[in-house]
Design a protein around this motif. Structure first.
Motif, PDB file in Angstrom:
ATOM      1  N   TRP A   1       0.841  13.588   1.557  1.00  0.00           N
ATOM      2  CA  TRP A   1       0.937  12.170   1.895  1.00  0.00           C
ATOM      3  C   TRP A   1      -0.383  11.467   1.622  1.00  0.00           C
ATOM      4  O   TRP A   1      -1.463  11.971   1.969  1.00  0.00           O
ATOM      5  CB  TRP A   1       1.274  12.016   3.386  1.00  0.00           C
ATOM      6  CG  TRP A   1       2.604  12.555   3.770  1.00  0.00           C
ATOM      7  CD1 TRP A   1       2.890  13.837   4.154  1.00  0.00           C
ATOM      8  CD2 TRP A   1       3.839  11.838   3.795  1.00  0.00           C
ATOM      9  NE1 TRP A   1       4.236  13.959   4.418  1.00  0.00           N
ATOM     10  CE2 TRP A   1       4.829  12.748   4.214  1.00  0.00           C
ATOM     11  CE3 TRP A   1       4.205  10.522   3.537  1.00  0.00           C
ATOM     12  CZ2 TRP A   1       6.170  12.380   4.355  1.00  0.00           C
ATOM     13  CZ3 TRP A   1       5.532  10.156   3.677  1.00  0.00           C
ATOM     14  CH2 TRP A   1       6.496  11.077   4.087  1.00  0.00           C
ATOM     15  N   TYR A   2      -0.284  10.307   1.000  1.00  0.00           N
ATOM     16  CA  TYR A   2      -1.385   9.377   0.872  1.00  0.00           C
ATOM     17  C   TYR A   2      -1.024   8.141   1.693  1.00  0.00           C
ATOM     18  O   TYR A   2       0.122   7.935   2.056  1.00  0.00           O
ATOM     19  CB  TYR A   2      -1.583   8.955  -0.583  1.00  0.00           C
ATOM     20  CG  TYR A   2      -2.399   9.908  -1.422  1.00  0.00           C
ATOM     21  CD1 TYR A   2      -1.867  11.107  -1.871  1.00  0.00           C
ATOM     22  CD2 TYR A   2      -3.696   9.584  -1.802  1.00  0.00           C
ATOM     23  CE1 TYR A   2      -2.624  11.969  -2.659  1.00  0.00           C
ATOM     24  CE2 TYR A   2      -4.456  10.431  -2.596  1.00  0.00           C
ATOM     25  CZ  TYR A   2      -3.910  11.622  -3.025  1.00  0.00           C
ATOM     26  OH  TYR A   2      -4.646  12.470  -3.804  1.00  0.00           O
TER      27      TYR A   2
ATOM     28  N   GLY B   1      -6.342  -4.011   1.236  1.00  0.00           N
ATOM     29  CA  GLY B   1      -7.742  -4.143   0.861  1.00  0.00           C
ATOM     30  C   GLY B   1      -8.498  -2.842   0.739  1.00  0.00           C
ATOM     31  O   GLY B   1      -9.711  -2.842   0.511  1.00  0.00           O
ATOM     32  N   LYS B   2      -7.810  -1.716   0.886  1.00  0.00           N
ATOM     33  CA  LYS B   2      -8.470  -0.408   0.805  1.00  0.00           C
ATOM     34  C   LYS B   2      -7.839   0.440  -0.287  1.00  0.00           C
ATOM     35  O   LYS B   2      -6.702   0.214  -0.689  1.00  0.00           O
ATOM     36  CB  LYS B   2      -8.395   0.318   2.154  1.00  0.00           C
ATOM     37  CG  LYS B   2      -9.129  -0.371   3.271  1.00  0.00           C
ATOM     38  CD  LYS B   2      -9.121   0.482   4.531  1.00  0.00           C
ATOM     39  CE  LYS B   2      -9.909  -0.171   5.643  1.00  0.00           C
ATOM     40  NZ  LYS B   2      -9.915   0.661   6.879  1.00  0.00           N
ATOM     41  N   GLN B   3      -8.602   1.422  -0.727  1.00  0.00           N
ATOM     42  CA  GLN B   3      -8.081   2.347  -1.734  1.00  0.00           C
ATOM     43  C   GLN B   3      -7.096   3.324  -1.101  1.00  0.00           C
ATOM     44  O   GLN B   3      -7.186   3.637   0.092  1.00  0.00           O
ATOM     45  CB  GLN B   3      -9.240   3.129  -2.371  1.00  0.00           C
ATOM     46  CG  GLN B   3     -10.080   2.321  -3.337  1.00  0.00           C
ATOM     47  CD  GLN B   3     -11.062   3.195  -4.100  1.00  0.00           C
ATOM     48  OE1 GLN B   3     -11.569   4.173  -3.565  1.00  0.00           O
ATOM     49  NE2 GLN B   3     -11.319   2.845  -5.347  1.00  0.00           N
TER      50      GLN B   3
ATOM     51  N   ALA C   1      -0.714   1.322   7.522  1.00  0.00           N
ATOM     52  CA  ALA C   1      -0.766   1.433   6.063  1.00  0.00           C
ATOM     53  C   ALA C   1       0.635   1.697   5.528  1.00  0.00           C
ATOM     54  O   ALA C   1       1.559   1.977   6.296  1.00  0.00           O
ATOM     55  CB  ALA C   1      -1.700   2.577   5.646  1.00  0.00           C
ATOM     56  N   VAL C   2       0.751   1.621   4.217  1.00  0.00           N
ATOM     57  CA  VAL C   2       1.942   2.136   3.549  1.00  0.00           C
ATOM     58  C   VAL C   2       1.669   3.602   3.225  1.00  0.00           C
ATOM     59  O   VAL C   2       0.645   3.922   2.625  1.00  0.00           O
ATOM     60  CB  VAL C   2       2.260   1.350   2.271  1.00  0.00           C
ATOM     61  CG1 VAL C   2       3.485   1.951   1.573  1.00  0.00           C
ATOM     62  CG2 VAL C   2       2.498  -0.120   2.587  1.00  0.00           C
TER      63      VAL C   2
END
Length: 122
Positions: free
Chosen positions: A36-37, A42-44, A91-92
Motif C-alpha cells: 500500500w502507498y 500536496g504531498k508525494q 490520504a488516498v
C-alpha cells in the motif's frame, strides 16, 4: 492485464480503526510483493507497507505499531488493518501488486488499484 480493486476507505474519528482490502484478478502467473502507498494533498506518494509472497513485512516509520499488513495468497488479496488513526493518516490509499504475467516471464510488472479515500477527523 491485472486489475486491483480496493475497498474499505471511509471517514473515521482520530483513534479509530479501518481495514482496507485489495483483490487482484486477471492474467498472471504469480504475484510477488504486494503493498500500500498513500498520497495526501500536496504531498508525494509514500510507501505505507509492503509484504512479500512469503509473508515478510515492511512498514513506514510513521505507521509502525499502528498498521498491520497481511495477505491471502489463495485469494490474491492484500489487507491493511489501520488502528489508532491520526489526522495525518488522511490520504488516498493505493494498493499495488508486482507480478509475473506467465511462466516464461522474467520481467516483473506492477499494477495499481484505483485508490480509496481515508479521512481521519480530529
Amino acid at each position: 492485464q491485472v486489475q486491483l480493486v480496493e475497498s474499505g476507505g471511509d471517514l473515521v474519528q482520530a483513534g479509530g480503526s479501518l481495514r482496507l482490502s485489495c483483490a487482484a484478478s486477471g492474467k498472471m502467473f504469480r504475484i510477488n510483493n504486494m503493498g500500500w502507498y498513500r498520497e495526501a494533498p500536496g504531498k508525494q506518494r509514500e510507501l505505507v507497507a509492503s509484504i512479500t509472497s512469503g509473508g515478510s513485512m515492511n512498514y513506514a516509520d510513521s505507521v509502525q505499531g499502528r498498521f498491520t499488513i497481511s495477505r491471502d495468497n489463495a485469494k490474491n488479496a492484500v489487507y491493511l488493518q489501520m488502528n489508532s488513526l491520526k489526522p495525518e493518516d488522511t490520504a488516498v490509499y493505493y494498493c499495488y501488486a508486482d507480478f509475473l504475467r506467465d511462466i516464461y516471464s522474467t520481467y516483473v510488472r506492477r499494477s495499481w488499484g484505483q485508490g480509496t479515500q481515508v479521512t481521519v477527523s480530529s
